[in-house]
Enzyme design. Structure first.
Site: not given
Ligand code: SAH
Length: 391
Positions: A207, A222, A243, A271, A291, A331
């Site tokens: 970040r 995300f 998200d 997303a 992410d 991840c």
């Molecule tokens: N970037 C964040 C971590 C992301 S974890 C950080 O650095 O803290 C993954 C995230 O994706 C979660 O918040 C989850 O709610 C979201 N997510 C999962 N599937 C999704 C989708 N199809 N579209 C949008 N968001 C999604």
């Protein structure tokens, strides 16, 4: 039956190569002991040190100590935990939240300890670790002096260890939300209910890396509780956080207010759809964070996951303005570094943009990845720049 676990010569070879796990198929003779620390030997009686013994697991033994003459007692725990905690010392100046113990990465298989300010969140992920809960909690109290310890034992691996799942207060009190300071950005982590142990601590340095490129229009896909977005808001004119989770975005808004950030817009959307629609509208962004959650949850879902990564990355690249920067991550443990490089490369080819590789990133200091133990590594990142010339 003796109190010593006998490991096949194949199992012993694997241990010698630096991987601490012994699978059930390499257990020649089970020890008479209940779950907990046991001594191991090879079929000729050569000692192989100590391991965590998990009678019901597929991973029956996890080596923790090559020297069978030491005792696995409070002193041993104190030394191993103190060493792990000391390794994180450099982080104290940049954050009040970090992983103190990363399981096998810290020579402490099946144990995770995360620190959120004055509180600890632990995960006891094997029967042997569960059996030693008392001494672990006791030593953590002594070394870290937390105001409370919470066990996020809701991880499903516990079931394979014959353990129950649940979230439990282990010591003191732990609040619903804890304010985290991450390189000057403040956010609320949710130890009881949040993802993982309350936040994604592993992306901290990425970040900050991306923040250095923040300008113009930024996009955090995300976003969870606004993690990348809050950093990007420092240097960008506007940031959009996307998200699918309304509750995560509610926390993102609260986090924005906490940081006095007024240029963050939160969009609750899928997303994939958001990226497609944004491209259809002809949107362009100068900085993008991508992410996603682990798209490959197991070996069987790798090919589907690769299609997902390809599509997300291609769509994100198409939204990048000339000179724009994309940070993309995976991840998924099952998607290896070469696979991730390949799939992002394929996306770059299809995007018809000269994507410049600016950095390849792995895990931060507090999530040590040991080369001989692939399971300690899961996070991969790439910083890419759209090398197109501006008109
Ligand atoms: N970037 C964040 C971590 C992301 S974890 C950080 O650095 O803290 C993954 C995230 O994706 C979660 O918040 C989850 O709610 C979201 N997510 C999962 N599937 C999704 C989708 N199809 N579209 C949008 N968001 C999604």
């Amino acid at each position: 039956m003796s109190s010593i676990a006998i490991v096949t010569s194949r199992g012993a070879k694997r241990l010698a190569a630096g991987h601490p796990w012994v699978f059930r198929s390499d257990l020649a003779e089970a020890p008479s002991e209940p779950a907990g620390p046991v001594r191991m030997a090879d079929p000729r009686g050569q000692p192989l040190g100590w391991a965590w013994w998990s009678p019901t697991s597929e991973i029956v033994l996890r080596q923790v100590e090559r020297d069978g003459d030491v005792s696995i007692d409070r002193t041993w725990w104190r030394s191993r935990l103190a060493h792990a905690i000391a390794r994180r010392a450099p982080l104290a100046t940049v954050t009040n939240a970090c992983r103190l113990v990363h399981g096998e990465g810290d020579g402490l298989p099946a144990l995770v300890v995360d620190r959120y300010d004055r509180w600890l969140v632990v995960q006891f992920l094997s029967a042997a670790i569960e059996a030693q809960r008392g001494v672990i909690v006791d030593v953590l109290q002594e070394l870290a002096g937390p105001a409370g310890i919470l066990a996020r034992n809701d991880a499903s691996v516990r079931v394979r260890e014959g353990l129950s799942k649940g979230v439990e207060l282990v010591a003191g009190q732990v609040p619903e939300e804890v304010e985290v300071d991450e390189h000057g950005v403040h956010y609320l982590a949710a130890p009881w209910t949040g993802q993982k142990t309350g936040a994604f601590l592993d992306q901290r340095e990425n970040r900050v890396m991306l923040r250095a490129h923040a300008r113009g229009r930024a996009l955090d896909v995300f976003s969870y509780h606004g993690s990348f977005a809050l950093h990007l808001a420092r240097g960008a004119e506007s940031v959009t956080a996307v998200d699918a989770s309304a509750s995560a975005l509610a926390r993102a808004r609260a986090n924005a207010a906490r940081n006095g950030v007024g240029n963050l817009e939160c969009v609750e959307a899928d997303a994939f759809e958001f990226l497609r629609d944004a491209a259809a509208r002809g949107e362009r962004y100068d900085v993008i964070a991508l992410d996603p959650p682990a798209l490959a949850k197991n070996r069987g879902s790798i090919s589907g996951a690769l299609r997902g990564y390809k599509e997300l990355n291609l769509r994100a690249m198409r939204l990048l303005a000339p000179g724009g920067v994309l940070f993309t991550a995976s991840c998924s443990y099952h998607v290896t570094k070469p696979m991730f490089l390949d799939v992002v490369g394929d996306a770059a080819a299809d995007s018809h943009r000269p994507m410049i590789l600016r950095a390849l990133t792995g895990q931060p200091l507090d999530h040590p990845e040991i080369l001989t133990i692939p399971e300690t590594g899961y996070l991969k990142g790439m910083l890419l720049e759209n090398g197109e010339h501006t008109a």
